[in-house]
Design a protein around this motif. Structure first.
Motif, PDB file in Angstrom:
ATOM      1  N   PHE A  60       0.809  -1.117  -0.083  1.00  0.00           N
ATOM      2  CA  PHE A  60      -0.063   0.103  -0.063  1.00  0.00           C
ATOM      3  C   PHE A  60       0.905   1.242   0.146  1.00  0.00           C
ATOM      4  O   PHE A  60       0.693   2.213  -0.734  1.00  0.00           O
ATOM      5  CB  PHE A  60      -0.975   0.075   1.439  1.00  0.00           C
ATOM      6  CG  PHE A  60      -1.679   1.212   1.417  1.00  0.00           C
ATOM      7  CD1 PHE A  60      -1.247   2.142   2.322  1.00  0.00           C
ATOM      8  CD2 PHE A  60      -2.717   1.527   0.710  1.00  0.00           C
ATOM      9  CE1 PHE A  60      -2.016   3.417   2.508  1.00  0.00           C
ATOM     10  CE2 PHE A  60      -3.634   2.490   0.873  1.00  0.00           C
ATOM     11  CZ  PHE A  60      -3.191   3.599   1.680  1.00  0.00           C
ATOM     12  N   LYS A  61       1.738   1.263   0.897  1.00  0.00           N
ATOM     13  CA  LYS A  61       2.699   2.342   0.936  1.00  0.00           C
ATOM     14  C   LYS A  61       3.635   2.939  -0.128  1.00  0.00           C
ATOM     15  O   LYS A  61       3.741   3.967  -0.809  1.00  0.00           O
ATOM     16  CB  LYS A  61       3.614   2.456   2.117  1.00  0.00           C
ATOM     17  CG  LYS A  61       2.731   2.715   3.549  1.00  0.00           C
ATOM     18  CD  LYS A  61       3.672   2.623   4.850  1.00  0.00           C
ATOM     19  CE  LYS A  61       3.033   3.489   5.746  1.00  0.00           C
ATOM     20  NZ  LYS A  61       1.768   2.904   6.488  1.00  0.00           N
ATOM     21  N   ILE A  62       4.029   1.638  -0.873  1.00  0.00           N
ATOM     22  CA  ILE A  62       4.733   1.805  -2.082  1.00  0.00           C
ATOM     23  C   ILE A  62       3.964   2.438  -3.322  1.00  0.00           C
ATOM     24  O   ILE A  62       4.213   3.231  -3.852  1.00  0.00           O
ATOM     25  CB  ILE A  62       5.507   0.229  -2.411  1.00  0.00           C
ATOM     26  CG1 ILE A  62       6.506   0.240  -1.443  1.00  0.00           C
ATOM     27  CG2 ILE A  62       5.805   0.423  -4.016  1.00  0.00           C
ATOM     28  CD1 ILE A  62       7.114  -1.351  -1.874  1.00  0.00           C
ATOM     29  N   ALA A  63       2.683   1.721  -3.185  1.00  0.00           N
ATOM     30  CA  ALA A  63       1.627   2.137  -4.457  1.00  0.00           C
ATOM     31  C   ALA A  63       1.307   3.730  -3.985  1.00  0.00           C
ATOM     32  O   ALA A  63       1.290   4.417  -5.133  1.00  0.00           O
ATOM     33  CB  ALA A  63       0.665   1.360  -4.326  1.00  0.00           C
ATOM     34  N   ARG A  64       1.234   4.017  -2.932  1.00  0.00           N
ATOM     35  CA  ARG A  64       0.620   5.264  -2.726  1.00  0.00           C
ATOM     36  C   ARG A  64       1.816   6.538  -3.121  1.00  0.00           C
ATOM     37  O   ARG A  64       1.691   7.080  -3.840  1.00  0.00           O
ATOM     38  CB  ARG A  64       0.383   5.401  -1.352  1.00  0.00           C
ATOM     39  CG  ARG A  64      -0.334   6.665  -0.834  1.00  0.00           C
ATOM     40  CD  ARG A  64      -0.455   6.861   0.663  1.00  0.00           C
ATOM     41  NE  ARG A  64       0.687   6.860   1.583  1.00  0.00           N
ATOM     42  CZ  ARG A  64       0.716   6.778   2.788  1.00  0.00           C
ATOM     43  NH1 ARG A  64      -0.500   7.114   3.239  1.00  0.00           N
ATOM     44  NH2 ARG A  64       1.789   6.694   3.430  1.00  0.00           N
TER      45      ARG A  64
END
Lengths: 443, 527
Positions: B341-345
Motif C-alpha cells: 500500500f505504501k509503495i503504491a501510494r
C-alpha cells in the motif's frame, strides 16, 4: 423453339470458325438449353454461372458486382437485359463458393423488372453490403435492399426520388465510407449526393461531354471522372467544387480511372489511349502531376478495377483479355487471354476476400476466375508461427528452470508464511546469512 | 435561408468531427495506456514477492536477490525487443491492421497467465512469472508501433501535432492506473486480513492471502488490453492516405516512378526536377547520408538511449530509493500488505504530481519553445536535480529531510516528461529524409529499448556495488551526456519536413545550366 435454339447454336459455331483459329484459342464453355451434354468445360478454374431454366432462356448479362455479407460471405448480383417478349429483365443474386471458385447453379433470389423500367445498365453496392443501386435504361435509378439469410433471401425495391427520370447513367458509385453516392450520365451530367439523406452536393449538367468512368478516392475526399472526349476532372466531394483537370498530351485520351486503395500509395491510376496503344498512367494525388506510365494490356482497355486491399490492379480489354498487376512493382502477375472471346468486357471486379475476379460480358455472361498470384499469409499460419515460438521458449525456460537452483537462490528448508498450513508450528530460525552472497536490496 | 441552414450543417459537421476525433484519441491511446500499465505495475509488487517467497528468518523481511529482481523487472523488455522485430516483419508481410488482434490477445492471455503459476514451489512461481512476463513484453513490443500507426491514420492534417502528443500522454495515465489498482487492492486486503508488523511477529506479518494481491494486480492488466481490443474491432474502417498524413507522398511517388516509364520532356523545369530527384537518392549506408545526417542519427539514438537508462531505472526502482532514504518506513515496521500500500501510494503520488503534468506541459509548449529547447532544458534540470540529490546525500537521509529528497526526485520525473521523453519520440520523425525516416526512427527507438534494458538490469548491480549515492551520481552523469548529445540534433520547430531534411536545398544547387543539361543527357540516353 427447338429450331430457334439450333439456329443460335449453329450461328455461334460458324462465328467461332470464322473469327478465331480453334487450335490457338482456348475453348470457352458454352452451355445451351436442352444440349447440356455438349457443354465443354474449360480448365484453369473457369466456371459458368449462367443458370438455365428449362424452356426459358435467359437474357444477356449486362452488369455484375460482388456483395460483401457478414461472416466472410460473398454474393454476386447480376443484371440481365430482356430478350424478346418471353425473357424479362432480371436482377439475380448468386452465392459464391470459395472452395470451388464458382457461383451457385441457381440464384438465391430473383427480381423481375417491369417492361417500362428497361434493362439494368450499371450496379453499385453499398460498402455495408445491405443494399445496392441499379441504373436502368429508362433513365432512373432504383434502390434494392437485401433481406434474410442465405436460405431465404429477398430483394426489396425502393424508388429514389432524386434519381427518377434523370436520363441513362453510364456509371454510378458509392464512396469508400458509404456516405456519398455519385452518378455520371451519358449526357455528361454529374451528380454527387450524401447517402442516405440524398442531399445534393454537386449537380453539374455540363461536367463532361459524356461521362465514361468515375471513382471515389480511398478517403472519400475526391471524385475522379472521365469523359468520352478524353478529358478527366477531379472534384472535391465535400462541397462539389471542381479541383483540377488532369494533364495530358494532345494525342492522349484518358478513358478509365481508379484511385489507389493502399494508404501508403496516394495515386490515381488512369487508362490512357495514345493513338492505337493503351497505357496505364499514374498520377500523384498530392500534386495531380503524372508520375509515369506503363503499357500493361495489349488491346484497348474497356474496364479497370482495384482490389480492396489495394495490392492489385486489374484491366479488362475490348478483346476479352484481363490482366492483373501488382501495384507496388507494376508487374503483371496474371494474364488471361481471351477470357471472354472476342467480346468487350463490361464489368470486372475483385472479390472482397479472395483472389478471385468477377467478369461479365454480353456475349459470354458472367465468369469468376481464380487469380494466379502469390498466396497471402493465412491467419492460422501466423498463429502457428507464434505458437511455435511460444512452445520453443517454453522448452528453453523449462530447461533453464531445471538447472537454475543457484540463480533463484531460495533459502533452503524454511517455512514459507504465505502457504496455508494445518498446524503452524513456530520453529527457531537458523542463520544462513553467509550463504546469501548476493545480499538483500535494502541497505 | 438555405445558406443559414448550410452553415448550421457545417457546424454540426465540425462538432461531429470533434467528437469522432476524441473517440479516436481514446482508441489510439488505449494501446499506450495498456503498455504503460503492464510494463510498470511489476515494480509495485516485487517487494511483496520477496516477502512471500524469500522468507529468511527473524532479522529482516525477505527480499528478492539482485539477479532475481533484475530478471523479473527486465524480462519484459527483452520480450518487447523481440516482439517489435517479429511484428514489424509481420506487419510488412501482411499489413499492420491484420495483426492488431494478435498482439492484443497475446497481451490479454499473458497478463492473466502471469498471475497464475505451475505448482506451489517458489522456484516454479518465479520461473512462470518470468516466462509470461517475457511474452507479455512480446505482445507489447508488437502493439507499440501499431498504436503509432493508428495514431497517424486517424489524425487529420490540422490536429496532427496535438493529437499525437495527447495520445502519447496516455502513457502517464497508464502508470497512474497501475498505482491506483495497487492502492485499492492492498487497502481491501489490509482491511479484510489484519496482520501485525514484521518486528512484532515475523511469520504472521505475511498473511497467506497476500499471495492473491500481486496476482490480482498483474492480472488486472488484461482488462485495458481487452478494452483496447474491443474498441479497435468496433472502430470504423475509415481509410486515410497515410502517406499524405505522414507527409510521405514524395517518397511514395519516387518509389512508383522507378517502376514506370517516365516521359522525358525537353523543358528545362523537367530536367531540373530530374536532377533534384537524382541528387536526393542516397541510401542509408552512404557517405552522403553520413556527411549530412550521420550526426543527427547519432544524436537522436544516443539521447533516446541515455534517457531510457535514467527513466526506466528510476521508474522501476524508485520504491527501493524511497526505502533507503526512509521516506517509506523501514520494512520491519510494516506487514506485507501494508508495504504494498505504501509503495503504491508513494509511486502514484510521484506520477500524479510529476509525470502527468510533465506530459501536458510538453503538449502545450512544444510548438512554442521548440523541441531542441525542451530537450536541452529537460536534460539540464534532470542533471542538476540528480546531482543535488547525490552530492549532499547524507543530509537527505537525516530525520525530517526526506520530503526535500522526494520533491527533488519528483522534479527529475517532471523534467523527464517535460523534456527528452517526449522530444526523443517526436524529433526522429521529423528531421530525416522521407525515404529513410521510418528506418532512422526505428534505429533510434531500438536504441531507446536498449537503454531501457540497461536501466532495468544495470541499476541493481550498480547500487549493490557502489551504493545508492554513487548510483545517483552515475545517473546524473548519464543525464549530462544526454545534454551534450542534444547539441547534435537540429531544431525542427516551424519547419516543413522538406526543409528540415535538406531536400529543398538540392534545388538551388541544381540550378546551373550545365549540370541540368548533363543530367538531361544522361537520362535521355538511359531511356
Amino acid at each position: 423453339m427447338l429450331s430457334f435454339s439450333s439456329l443460335t447454336f449453329l450461328f455461334k459455331i460458324c462465328r467461332r470458325i470464322q473469327f478465331s483459329d480453334l487450335r490457338r484459342a482456348p475453348f470457352v464453355a458454352l452451355q445451351l438449353e436442352k444440349r447440356s451434354e455438349l457443354a465443354i468445360w474449360v480448365s484453369n478454374f473457369r466456371t459458368l454461372s449462367m443458370g438455365n431454366d428449362a424452356g426459358s432462356p435467359q437474357g444477356p448479362v449486362t452488369c455484375g458486382s460482388w456483395i460483401r455479407r457478414p461472416e466472410n460471405l460473398n454474393l454476386v448480383v447480376l443484371g440481365r437485359s430482356r430478350r424478346g417478349s418471353s425473357c424479362p429483365s432480371l436482377l439475380e443474386i448468386f452465392s459464391f463458393d470459395p472452395k470451388t471458385t464458382s457461383l451457385s447453379t441457381s440464384p438465391l433470389t430473383t427480381y423481375v423488372l417491369e417492361a417500362e423500367e428497361g434493362d439494368p445498365v450499371a450496379i453499385t453496392v453499398h460498402p455495408s453490403g445491405d443494399d445496392f443501386v441499379c441504373a436502368l435504361s429508362n433513365g432512373s435509378c432504383k434502390l434494392f435492399e437485401l433481406y434474410g439469410r442465405e436460405t431465404n433471401m429477398k430483394l426489396l425495391a425502393k424508388e429514389l426520388a432524386p434519381l427518377q427520370g434523370i436520363g441513362p447513367q453510364k456509371c454510378i458509385s458509392f464512396s469508400v465510407d458509404g456516405s456519398k453516392f455519385a452518378a455520371g450520365g451519358m449526357d455528361g451530367h454529374l451528380r454527387i449526393m450524401e447517402w442516405p439523406s440524398m442531399r445534393v452536393i454537386l449537380d453539374e449538367p455540363r461536367a463532361h461531354n459524356s461521362v465514361q468512368d468515375m471513382d471515389f478516392s480511398l478517403d472519400s475526399e475526391f471524385l475522379a471522372s472521365t469523359s468520352t472526349d478524353g478529358s478527366a476532372r477531379i472534384w472535391k466531394t465535400e462541397d462539389g467544387v471542381p479541383l483540377n483537370t488532369l494533364s495530358r498530351n494532345s494525342d492522349e485520351k484518358i478513358e478509365l480511372c481508379r484511385f489507389s486503395k493502399d494508404g501508403t500509395k496516394p495515386f490515381l491510376f488512369c487508362s490512357v489511349q495514345k493513338g492505337d496503344t493503351s497505357v496505364t498512367a499514374v498520377y500523384d494525388i498530392s500534386t495531380w502531376n503524372k508520375i509515369g506510365h506503363k503499357r500493361l494490356i495489349r488491346k484497348s482497355a474497356s474496364v479497370m478495377s482495384i482490389s480492396n486491399d489495394g495490392k492489385y490492379l486489374s484491366l479488362g480489354s475490348k478483346d476479352g483479355d484481363i490482366c492483373v498487376v501488382e501495384v507496388k512493382k507494376m508487374q503483371i502477375y496474371h494474364y488471361s487471354k481471351r477470357l471472354h472471346l472476342g467480346t468487350n468486357i463490361a464489368s470486372l471486379e475483385f472479390c472482397p476476400g479472395e483472389r478471385v475476379v468477377l467478369t461479365t460480358s454480353v456475349e459470354w455472361g458472367a465468369l469468376v476466375t481464380k487469380l494466379t498470384v502469390p498466396k497471402d499469409w493465412k491467419e492460422w499460419q501466423i498463429y502457428l508461427v507464434l505458437l511455435g515460438l511460444f512452445l520453443a521458449s517454453a522448452v528453453a525456460f523449462y530447461i533453464f528452470f531445471e538447472n537454475s537452483d543457484s540463480f533463484w537462490n531460495f533459502p533452503m528448508g524454511k517455512d514459507q508464511p504465505a502457504r496455508p498450513r494445518f498446524k503452524p508450528v513456530l520453529k527457531d530460525p537458523q542463520s544462513y546469512d553467509d550463504q546469501n552472497i548476493w545480499g538483500p536490496v535494502d541497505m | 435561408m438555405a445558406r443559414d441552414q448550410l452553415q448550421v450543417l457545417n457546424a454540426l459537421d465540425v462538432a461531429k468531427t470533434q467528437w469522432y476525433h476524441f473517440t479516436a484519441i481514446v482508441i489510439a491511446g488505449m494501446g499506450f495506456f495498456t503498455d504503460a500499465y503492464d510494463l510498470f505495475c511489476i515494480s509495485l509488487v516485487t517487494k511483496l514477492l520477496g516477502r512471500i517467497y524469500y522468507f529468511e528468518g527473524h532479522d529482516k523481511p525477505g527480499s528478492l536477490p539482485s539477479n532475481v529482481s533484475a530478471a523479473i523487472n527486465g524480462v519484459a523488455f527483452c520480450g518487447t525487443l523481440a516482439g517489435q522485430l517479429f511484428f514489424g516483419w509481420l506487419g510488412d508481410k501482411m499489413g499492420r491492421k491484420r495483426v492488431y488482434g494478435m498482439t492484443l490477445m497475446l497481451m490479454v492471455i499473458c497478463s492473466i497467465a502471469s498471475g497464475l503459476s505451475f505448482g506451489k514451489d517458489p522456484k516454479a512461481v518465479m520461473a512462470t512469472l518470468c516466462f509470461f512476463r517475457f511474452w507479455l513484453g512480446f505482445g507489447i513490443g508488437g502493439d507499440y508501433p501499431l498504436s503509432a500507426t493508428i495514431m497517424s491514420e486517424y489524425a487529420n492534417k490540422k490536429t496532427r501535432g496535438a493529437f499525437i502528443a495527447a495520445v502519447f500522454a496516455m502513457q502517464g495515465f497508464g502508470i497512474l492506473a497501475g498505482g491506483t489498482v495497487a492502492i485499492v487492492v492492498s487497502s481491501a486486503f489490509k482491511a479484510l486480513y489484519p496482520a501485525p508488523a514484521f518486528q512484532v511477529n515475523p511469520v504472521l506479518s505475511t498473511v497467506p492471502q497476500a499471495d492473491y494481491v500481486w496476482r490480482i494486480i498483474l492480472m488486472f492488466g488484461a482488462l485495458p488490453a481487452l478494452l483496447t481490443y474491443y474498441w479497435r474491432m468496433k472502430m470504423p474502417e475509415t481509410a486515410r492516405y497515410t502517406a499524405l498524413v505522414a507527409k510521405n507522398a514524395k517518397q511514395a511517388a519516387a518509389d512508383m516512378s522507378k517502376v514506370l516509364q517516365v516521359e522525358i520532356e525537353a523543358e528545362q523545369e523537367k530536367v531540373e526536377q530530374l536532377d533534384t530527384r537524382k541528387g536526393n537518392e542516397f541510401g542509408l549506408f552512404t557517405k552522403q547520408f553520413l556527411r549530412r545526417h550521420g550526426l543527427h542519427l547519432l544524436g537522436t539514438a544516443v539521447t533516446w538511449f541515455l534517457l531510457d537508462i535514467a527513466y526506466y531505472s528510476q521508474n522501476l526502482f524508485q520504491k527501493d530509493i524511497f526505502s533507503t532514504i526512509g521516506w517509506i518506513p523501514e520494512a520491519k515496521t510494516m506487514n506485507a500488505i501494508e508495504e504494498v500500500f505504501k509503495i503504491a501510494r508513494a509511486q502514484t503520488l510521484i506520477a500524479l504530481c510529476s509525470t502527468v503534468p510533465g506530459y501536458w506541459f510538453t503538449v502545450a509548449l512544444i510548438d512554442k519553445m521548440g523541441r531542441f529547447t525542451i530537450q536541452l532544458m529537460g536534460f539540464f534540470f534532470m542533471t542538476v536535480f540528480m546531482f543535488a540529490l547525490a552530492i549532499p546525500y547524507h543530509h537527505w537521509t537525516m530525520k525530517g529531510n526526506q520530503i526535500g529528497f522526494v520533491v527533488l526526485y519528483s522534479l527529475t520525473f517532471f523534467f523527464a516528461n517535460f523534456g527528452p521523453n517526449a522530444t526523443t519520440f517526436v524529433v526522429p520523425a521529423e528531421i530525416f529524409p522521407a525515404r529513410l525516416r521510418s528506418t532512422c526512427h526505428g534505429i533510434s527507438a531500438a536504441a531507446g529499448k536498449a537503454g531501457a534494458m540497461v536501466g532495468a538490469f544495470g541499476y541493481l548491480y550498480t547500487q549493490n556495488a557502489i551504493g545508492l549515492r554513487n548510483t545517483l551520481i552515475v545517473l546524473g552523469v548519464v543525464n549530462f551526456l544526454g545534454l551534450l548529445f542534444t547539441f547534435l540534433v537540429p531544431e525542427s520547430k516551424g519547419k516543413s519536413l522538406e526543409e528540415m531534411s535538406g531536400e529543398a536545398e538540392e534545388e538551388t544547387t541544381a540550378a546551373t545550366r550545365e549540370s541540368a543539361m548533363e543530367a538531361g543527357l544522361e537520362v535521355r540516353s538511359s531511356v
